[in-house]
Design an enzyme around this catalytic site. Sequence first.
Site, PDB file in Angstrom:
ATOM      1  N   HIS A   1      27.593  85.761 139.949  1.00 28.55           N
ATOM      2  CA  HIS A   1      27.524  86.086 138.516  1.00 28.55           C
ATOM      3  C   HIS A   1      28.897  86.595 138.057  1.00 28.55           C
ATOM      4  O   HIS A   1      29.604  87.254 138.815  1.00 28.55           O
ATOM      5  CB  HIS A   1      26.451  87.148 138.272  1.00 28.55           C
ATOM      6  CG  HIS A   1      26.170  87.348 136.824  1.00 28.55           C
ATOM      7  ND1 HIS A   1      26.969  88.127 136.022  1.00 28.55           N
ATOM      8  CD2 HIS A   1      25.203  86.838 136.023  1.00 28.55           C
ATOM      9  CE1 HIS A   1      26.488  88.088 134.781  1.00 28.55           C
ATOM     10  NE2 HIS A   1      25.420  87.328 134.754  1.00 28.55           N
TER      11      HIS A   1
ATOM     12  N   GLU B   1      29.750  88.985 136.299  1.00 26.38           N
ATOM     13  CA  GLU B   1      29.961  90.439 136.423  1.00 26.38           C
ATOM     14  C   GLU B   1      30.344  90.804 137.849  1.00 26.38           C
ATOM     15  O   GLU B   1      31.150  91.713 138.073  1.00 26.38           O
ATOM     16  CB  GLU B   1      28.699  91.178 135.948  1.00 26.38           C
ATOM     17  CG  GLU B   1      28.567  91.106 134.431  1.00 26.38           C
ATOM     18  CD  GLU B   1      27.146  91.125 133.897  1.00 26.38           C
ATOM     19  OE1 GLU B   1      26.222  91.525 134.620  1.00 26.38           O
ATOM     20  OE2 GLU B   1      26.977  90.727 132.724  1.00 26.38           O
TER      21      GLU B   1
ATOM     22  N   GLY C   1      19.810  87.181 130.030  1.00 29.75           N
ATOM     23  CA  GLY C   1      20.111  88.580 130.314  1.00 29.75           C
ATOM     24  C   GLY C   1      19.315  89.495 129.404  1.00 29.75           C
ATOM     25  O   GLY C   1      18.127  89.723 129.602  1.00 29.75           O
ATOM     26  N   GLY C   2      19.973  90.006 128.379  1.00 25.60           N
ATOM     27  CA  GLY C   2      19.377  91.028 127.512  1.00 25.60           C
ATOM     28  C   GLY C   2      17.992  90.669 126.998  1.00 25.60           C
ATOM     29  O   GLY C   2      17.091  91.529 126.992  1.00 25.60           O
TER      30      GLY C   2
ATOM     31  N   SER D   1      23.799  84.885 125.899  1.00 24.73           N
ATOM     32  CA  SER D   1      23.191  85.178 124.595  1.00 24.73           C
ATOM     33  C   SER D   1      22.097  84.184 124.209  1.00 24.73           C
ATOM     34  O   SER D   1      21.978  83.812 123.041  1.00 24.73           O
ATOM     35  CB  SER D   1      24.274  85.261 123.507  1.00 24.73           C
ATOM     36  OG  SER D   1      25.186  86.318 123.787  1.00 24.73           O
TER      37      SER D   1
ATOM     38  N   GLY E   1      26.312  88.639 126.756  1.00 21.32           N
ATOM     39  CA  GLY E   1      26.121  89.962 126.159  1.00 21.32           C
ATOM     40  C   GLY E   1      26.902  90.171 124.880  1.00 21.32           C
ATOM     41  O   GLY E   1      27.023  91.309 124.401  1.00 21.32           O
TER      42      GLY E   1
ATOM     43  N   GLU F   1      27.500  79.823 132.682  1.00 19.02           N
ATOM     44  CA  GLU F   1      27.511  81.006 131.830  1.00 19.02           C
ATOM     45  C   GLU F   1      28.943  81.268 131.363  1.00 19.02           C
ATOM     46  O   GLU F   1      29.726  81.912 132.093  1.00 19.02           O
ATOM     47  CB  GLU F   1      27.001  82.226 132.606  1.00 19.02           C
ATOM     48  CG  GLU F   1      25.586  82.100 133.102  1.00 19.02           C
ATOM     49  CD  GLU F   1      24.910  83.454 133.273  1.00 19.02           C
ATOM     50  OE1 GLU F   1      23.840  83.640 132.718  1.00 19.02           O
ATOM     51  OE2 GLU F   1      25.489  84.330 133.942  1.00 19.02           O
TER      52      GLU F   1
ATOM     53  N   ASN G   1      17.574  87.627 134.104  1.00 19.20           N
ATOM     54  CA  ASN G   1      18.470  88.460 134.912  1.00 19.20           C
ATOM     55  C   ASN G   1      18.439  89.848 134.284  1.00 19.20           C
ATOM     56  O   ASN G   1      19.059  90.072 133.253  1.00 19.20           O
ATOM     57  CB  ASN G   1      19.893  87.883 134.894  1.00 19.20           C
ATOM     58  CG  ASN G   1      20.898  88.818 135.557  1.00 19.20           C
ATOM     59  OD1 ASN G   1      20.508  89.819 136.187  1.00 19.20           O
ATOM     60  ND2 ASN G   1      22.180  88.498 135.434  1.00 19.20           N
ATOM     61  N   TRP G   2      17.706  90.739 134.931  1.00 21.00           N
ATOM     62  CA  TRP G   2      17.541  92.084 134.358  1.00 21.00           C
ATOM     63  C   TRP G   2      18.824  92.911 134.476  1.00 21.00           C
ATOM     64  O   TRP G   2      18.927  93.970 133.893  1.00 21.00           O
ATOM     65  CB  TRP G   2      16.417  92.814 135.076  1.00 21.00           C
ATOM     66  CG  TRP G   2      15.027  92.342 134.743  1.00 21.00           C
ATOM     67  CD1 TRP G   2      14.667  91.233 134.010  1.00 21.00           C
ATOM     68  CD2 TRP G   2      13.802  92.973 135.127  1.00 21.00           C
ATOM     69  NE1 TRP G   2      13.306  91.147 133.918  1.00 21.00           N
ATOM     70  CE2 TRP G   2      12.739  92.191 134.593  1.00 21.00           C
ATOM     71  CE3 TRP G   2      13.485  94.112 135.870  1.00 21.00           C
ATOM     72  CZ2 TRP G   2      11.393  92.537 134.791  1.00 21.00           C
ATOM     73  CZ3 TRP G   2      12.152  94.447 136.062  1.00 21.00           C
ATOM     74  CH2 TRP G   2      11.124  93.676 135.525  1.00 21.00           C
ATOM     75  N   LYS G   3      19.763  92.458 135.289  1.00 18.17           N
ATOM     76  CA  LYS G   3      20.974  93.246 135.589  1.00 18.17           C
ATOM     77  C   LYS G   3      20.539  94.651 136.051  1.00 18.17           C
ATOM     78  O   LYS G   3      19.494  94.761 136.702  1.00 18.17           O
ATOM     79  CB  LYS G   3      21.908  93.266 134.379  1.00 18.17           C
ATOM     80  CG  LYS G   3      22.185  91.828 133.885  1.00 18.17           C
ATOM     81  CD  LYS G   3      23.280  91.703 132.891  1.00 18.17           C
ATOM     82  CE  LYS G   3      23.434  90.230 132.507  1.00 18.17           C
ATOM     83  NZ  LYS G   3      24.552  89.990 131.594  1.00 18.17           N
TER      84      LYS G   3
HETATM   85  P1  13P Z   1      22.961  87.796 128.025  1.00 19.51           P
HETATM   86  O1  13P Z   1      21.754  86.888 127.874  1.00 19.51           O
HETATM   87  O2  13P Z   1      22.637  89.236 127.803  1.00 19.51           O
HETATM   88  O3  13P Z   1      24.123  87.302 127.222  1.00 19.51           O
HETATM   89  O4  13P Z   1      23.395  87.709 129.570  1.00 19.51           O
HETATM   90  C1  13P Z   1      23.545  86.456 130.152  1.00 19.51           C
HETATM   91  C2  13P Z   1      23.682  86.647 131.604  1.00 19.51           C
HETATM   92  O5  13P Z   1      24.646  87.176 132.095  1.00 19.51           O
HETATM   93  C3  13P Z   1      22.574  86.160 132.457  1.00 19.51           C
HETATM   94  O6  13P Z   1      22.932  86.136 133.795  1.00 19.51           O
END
Ligand code: 13P
Length: 251
Positions: free
Chosen positions: A95, A97, A233-234, A212, A173, A167, A9-11
């Site tokens: 998600h 967010e 994510g990251g 994470s 994050g 999640e 997930n590149w956000k």
């Molecule tokens: P991180 O891997 O950066 O914690 O993000 C997880 C996420 O929100 C994937 O959708």
Amino acid sequence: MRQKLVAGNWKMHGSLQSNRILLGRVRDELDGWQGAEVSVCVPAPYLAQAQSMLSGSSIAWGAQNVSKHASGAYTGEVSASMLLDFDCRHVLIGHSERRALYGESDHAAAAKFAAAVAAGLVPVLCVGETLHEREAGVTEAVIARQIDAVLDKAGIAAFGRAVVAYEPVWAIGTGRTATPEQAQAVHAFIRNRLRERDALVAENQVILYGGSVKATNAAELFSQPDIDGGLVGGASLVAEEFIAICRAARP
Ligand code: 13P
């Protein structure tokens, strides 16, 4: 036997230039990787780039949001059929967010999930509790509410064409990963929740862990019996990290 899946997930990250390098590395290293299905969920403006760079490879791509509407006067929205025009396979739904920052309710996530399934996309339904909710001992109640809203709207059969991602919000994050035991417990709870409606769908349900995930913790997480891969994510923005996480997923 459930096929493992690792989805990035590149956000809201990337540029044409940096994506070219990242997608090229991912394609060169992971095309044909048999251990898991690999997918990248990119910002909508980069779907054409993902399509042109990944078509013909074993790597799938997808979006991070979709409208519940098929078309119409909905400025700024993107429909499922538009995502299909770019050969998307996956779309993230609900998600945390989007729930926290854009006010997406369980009800809204359920409507988007139903629209995605109806169009032939594979929704990745994200669920998870906040730290406050975990500390209050209501983790299972929160997850049940989030899952049930979608079950009630879309039906259990729709889960047969979908992915669930657990999640925990406190792990996103933050560098604070759920322990494999904590994650496994919630994954088993989700599978049992689905089993109450349909045992076969529950058994075949792919349930990802997100929060994470890194190259250093992926293998242990993915070895849990009810963890079928990761939503990353990251670390999905760093080619070598993402590649290592995908390689940590094997049947
Ligand atoms: P991180 O891997 O950066 O914690 O993000 C997880 C996420 O929100 C994937 O959708």
